[in-house]
Scaffold this active site. Sequence first.
Site, PDB file in Angstrom:
ATOM      1  N   ASP A  39       1.255 -21.820  -2.501  1.00 17.55           N
ATOM      2  CA  ASP A  39       1.068 -22.550  -1.244  1.00 17.55           C
ATOM      3  C   ASP A  39       0.359 -23.882  -1.440  1.00 17.55           C
ATOM      4  OD1 ASP A  39       0.478 -19.858   1.143  1.00 17.55           O
ATOM      5  OD2 ASP A  39       2.223 -20.522   0.008  1.00 17.55           O
ATOM      6  N   TYR A  42       2.610 -26.551  -2.626  1.00 19.81           N
ATOM      7  CA  TYR A  42       3.511 -26.929  -1.541  1.00 19.81           C
ATOM      8  C   TYR A  42       2.773 -27.850  -0.575  1.00 19.81           C
ATOM      9  CZ  TYR A  42       6.711 -26.788   2.340  1.00 19.81           C
ATOM     10  OH  TYR A  42       7.556 -27.166   3.344  1.00 19.81           O
ATOM     11  N   ASP A  43       1.572 -27.403  -0.153  1.00 21.91           N
ATOM     12  CA  ASP A  43       0.827 -28.171   0.839  1.00 21.91           C
ATOM     13  C   ASP A  43       0.475 -29.561   0.332  1.00 21.91           C
ATOM     14  OD1 ASP A  43      -1.018 -25.317   2.133  1.00 21.91           O
ATOM     15  OD2 ASP A  43       1.007 -26.043   2.489  1.00 21.91           O
ATOM     16  N   LEU A  86      -6.723  -0.621   0.632  1.00 22.53           N
ATOM     17  CA  LEU A  86      -7.906  -0.084  -0.045  1.00 22.53           C
ATOM     18  C   LEU A  86      -8.900  -1.199  -0.327  1.00 22.53           C
ATOM     19  CD1 LEU A  86      -6.024   2.060  -2.709  1.00 22.53           C
ATOM     20  CD2 LEU A  86      -7.334   2.938  -0.783  1.00 22.53           C
ATOM     21  N   GLU A 118      -5.874   8.048  -9.686  1.00 23.88           N
ATOM     22  CA  GLU A 118      -4.431   7.833  -9.840  1.00 23.88           C
ATOM     23  C   GLU A 118      -4.199   6.398 -10.297  1.00 23.88           C
ATOM     24  OE1 GLU A 118      -2.622   8.534  -6.015  1.00 23.88           O
ATOM     25  OE2 GLU A 118      -3.737  10.403  -5.791  1.00 23.88           O
ATOM     26  N   ASP A 122       1.920  -1.143  -9.137  1.00 30.02           N
ATOM     27  CA  ASP A 122       2.162  -2.457  -8.560  1.00 30.02           C
ATOM     28  C   ASP A 122       3.588  -2.511  -8.022  1.00 30.02           C
ATOM     29  OD1 ASP A 122       1.811  -4.991  -7.776  1.00 30.02           O
ATOM     30  OD2 ASP A 122       1.733  -5.872  -9.766  1.00 30.02           O
ATOM     31  N   LYS A 292      -9.858   8.723  -5.345  1.00 30.77           N
ATOM     32  CA  LYS A 292      -9.866   9.311  -4.008  1.00 30.77           C
ATOM     33  C   LYS A 292     -10.766  10.537  -4.013  1.00 30.77           C
ATOM     34  CE  LYS A 292      -5.124   7.837  -3.404  1.00 30.77           C
ATOM     35  NZ  LYS A 292      -3.721   8.187  -3.284  1.00 30.77           N
ATOM     36  N   CYS A 410     -16.481 -36.349   7.796  1.00 33.41           N
ATOM     37  CA  CYS A 410     -15.322 -35.464   7.781  1.00 33.41           C
ATOM     38  C   CYS A 410     -14.124 -36.169   7.143  1.00 33.41           C
ATOM     39  CB  CYS A 410     -14.981 -35.042   9.207  1.00 33.41           C
ATOM     40  SG  CYS A 410     -13.443 -34.104   9.283  1.00 33.41           S
ATOM     41  N   CYS A 434     -10.864 -33.018  16.084  1.00 35.27           N
ATOM     42  CA  CYS A 434     -10.542 -33.210  14.669  1.00 35.27           C
ATOM     43  C   CYS A 434      -9.175 -32.579  14.402  1.00 35.27           C
ATOM     44  CB  CYS A 434     -11.633 -32.563  13.822  1.00 35.27           C
ATOM     45  SG  CYS A 434     -11.252 -32.488  12.070  1.00 35.27           S
TER      46      CYS A 434
HETATM   47  S1  IVH Z   1      -3.527   5.234  -1.523  1.00 33.71           S
HETATM   48  C1  IVH Z   1      -5.379   4.974   2.499  1.00 33.71           C
HETATM   49  N1  IVH Z   1      -2.662   5.478  -3.986  1.00 33.71           N
HETATM   50  O1  IVH Z   1      -2.311  -0.038  -3.184  1.00 33.71           O
HETATM   51  C2  IVH Z   1      -4.901   4.942   1.123  1.00 33.71           C
HETATM   52  N2  IVH Z   1      -2.314   3.407  -2.875  1.00 33.71           N
HETATM   53  O2  IVH Z   1      -4.470  -1.760  -2.218  1.00 33.71           O
HETATM   54  C3  IVH Z   1      -3.617   4.272   0.969  1.00 33.71           C
HETATM   55  N3  IVH Z   1      -1.084   1.738  -4.187  1.00 33.71           N
HETATM   56  O3  IVH Z   1      -1.143  -0.401   0.100  1.00 33.71           O
HETATM   57  C4  IVH Z   1      -3.215   3.964  -0.360  1.00 33.71           C
HETATM   58  N4  IVH Z   1      -0.788   2.984  -5.973  1.00 33.71           N
HETATM   59  O4  IVH Z   1       0.580   0.019  -1.752  1.00 33.71           O
HETATM   60  C5  IVH Z   1      -2.777   4.664  -2.924  1.00 33.71           C
HETATM   61  N5  IVH Z   1      -1.906   5.827  -6.128  1.00 33.71           N
HETATM   62  C6  IVH Z   1      -2.012   5.041  -5.088  1.00 33.71           C
HETATM   63  C7  IVH Z   1      -1.497   3.725  -5.087  1.00 33.71           C
HETATM   64  C8  IVH Z   1      -1.674   2.932  -3.948  1.00 33.71           C
HETATM   65  C9  IVH Z   1      -0.555   1.811  -5.422  1.00 33.71           C
HETATM   66  C10 IVH Z   1      -1.037   0.557  -3.318  1.00 33.71           C
HETATM   67  C11 IVH Z   1      -0.571   0.802  -1.917  1.00 33.71           C
HETATM   68  C12 IVH Z   1      -1.655   0.272  -1.011  1.00 33.71           C
HETATM   69  C13 IVH Z   1      -2.382  -0.653  -1.929  1.00 33.71           C
HETATM   70  C14 IVH Z   1      -3.812  -0.801  -1.484  1.00 33.71           C
END
Ligand code: IVH
Length: 674
Positions: A39, A42-43, A86, A118, A122, A292, A410, A434
């Site tokens: 961006d 571009y800008d 997250l 976990e 990506d 988690k 400014c 402005c």
């Molecule tokens: S849990 C409320 N687990 O990361 C919890 N997310 O930064 C919801 N992602 O939008 C996500 N691997 O697209 C969870 N093992 C995993 C994940 C994961 C990738 C992504 C997901 C989320 C993003 C959050």
Amino acid sequence: MNIEDLSLEEALELRNELLQKLELWDAAYFQKDQPLVEDGIYDATKKQFMQIVDYFDLDEPYVKKVGVSPLKSSSKITHLAPMLSLDNAFSYEDVNEFITKANRFLGLKDVFFELVAEAKIDGLSASLTYEKGVLIKAATRGNGEIGEDVTANVKTLKNLPFTIPHMGLIEIRGEIYLEKKDLDDINAERAKQSLELFANPRNAAAGSLRQLDPEVTAKRPLKFFAYTVHSNQSIPDIKTQEEMLENFQKWGFVVNPLFQKLSSFEEIEKFYEELKTKRPQLPYEIDGIVYKINDFALQNRLGLNFRSPRWAIAHKFPSEQKTTLLKDVTFQVGRTGVITPVAELEPVDINGVNVSRATLHNADEIARKGLMFGDTVILQRAGDVIPQIIGIVEEKRIKNPKSILFPQNCPCCDTPLVRKEGEVAWKCLNGFGCVDQLITKFKHFVSKNAFNIEGLGAKNVEFLYHAGLIHSFSDIFRLSEHKSFLENQPGWGKQSVDNLLDSIRMRQEITLDRLIYALGVPQIGISSAKLLARSYKTLDELYLALEDSDSNLINIDGIGDSMIYDMRSYLLVEETRKKVMDLKELLTIIPYKNNSVISLFSDKIIVFTGTLTKMTRSEAKEKAEQLGAKVSSSVSKNTDFLVCGEAAGSKAKKALELGVKILNEDEWLEAVHP
Ligand code: IVH
């Protein structure tokens, strides 16, 4: 380079060069959803182009053109419950802080909750809805509440069950991704056809999923890892994330095999280091680890912040670092008048993204880093986070470097800048006077969490402003008066003008919280706007409270003195008030609707005092809010309930005097968990 120093001939040559780039970038951005440059670049290019047009007074059709007509948009799906994101941790300290905070929230100390770690894939998150055991819908995350309907395309994925042995309505969520080798194949094929290459698997997955033709998607080897669930009924015998992952496999989903249960901080460190080493050899891209809390009962008690759960965190892998040259520093004027210095850098590629700018935050930050013009700087970009300059390479400092001077006026409107005592930011106080501030205010006003006007992106807002069609918020809702003018602008056409006017008309009905947020008061973000909208049913009520110097505004938990100060200084000045009142006339404002259940506490004002022994103040507060109550910090005649913990003092006395109903902790617990 100084535009004023160019001859007309040189200017025209430069104009042609810039125009060629802009048209190419526009086409890629608007039609293929595939930005070719950052961006910032571009800008900057657009700005230089506009400067030439302005200075040499060129008649320029491009300026009037607004993007390229968008692809036909698909239909939308509302998620059963919002799809959250997250919080990120970038260090072990951050992870530790996450555990400490969860402890504090639950009123515990130094408990290590069992975690499931976990891989953070990506890709692109998606939700699959099954009803009576059958896959009926699939959607992208979208804005978290509403996603795009990609059912037909998702049904072309080969590693998904179309039926599951669960009869209720259930949403299975996970990540759709492409393997690295498949991305290479797709890109090789695209190169042969002289098509733009995908920069990373995530973009490729997104592009493949959002195809209008499912046959195209079917040819892309997209895959799905399941990781979470949303259901309108609990799944018997599944009480932990670990059990859920095992259950997913039984139902026929593929779960990423790298997950592991962790029971101590040492295990976190071991897992993180191991996965970081394995990362380059994995067949798919990961950008970190998600921890988690395993126990669903704890997850429920911890609940959610505004956008993210308190029971999970993403621990990002360190991003690639590069060195590059600091060529210049420009100064941007933000929505609230804050001046932000921006480093203009020799472009470098970091993790597949071309970076040419980085924010320097404020004057103190420049001083702290000791930056000078011509320095070689160390740059990093962590995942989706904006690039950061983390330091300078001392050995490469040039002789007699020039210092970076912060402007006194400014850069947009030349008003002298001011810095309030105790604040770091220099500000332009010219507000609506402005132009840069005005345009960013408009951009904020139409943005996703505000009026969410589709088809009115940043570029179109700039166009409308420069075309003299919008001076104040309400002008956006009067754009239909300029229909024929717009239709005759190159690149617009009847259809796109109709679409835009339709989406504007649709947004004339707006909830009060969004409206408050849209007004762009400094410090009033989405959550504070919600708090305000919960307490005041109408905009007029809010205004009355702001005008009344001892109003109970001060009583809303979460709305502090400095926010009140900012609201008063912004909303009560005559100019803003006029604009807001003018706007109000054109809107249907819907009072804030609480999603909480109807309860004894709906719309009641509760104050907590003293020490609670069975839950922390934050947990109690959240519980009360879930039940539809407003939590206030001091007792007044408007208070409905005072909940007294141990050693309650003056508030209890005041409540007695005012005849406010008083509950002790057990009575409160009894009422919320009958
Ligand atoms: S849990 C409320 N687990 O990361 C919890 N997310 O930064 C919801 N992602 O939008 C996500 N691997 O697209 C969870 N093992 C995993 C994940 C994961 C990738 C992504 C997901 C989320 C993003 C959050």
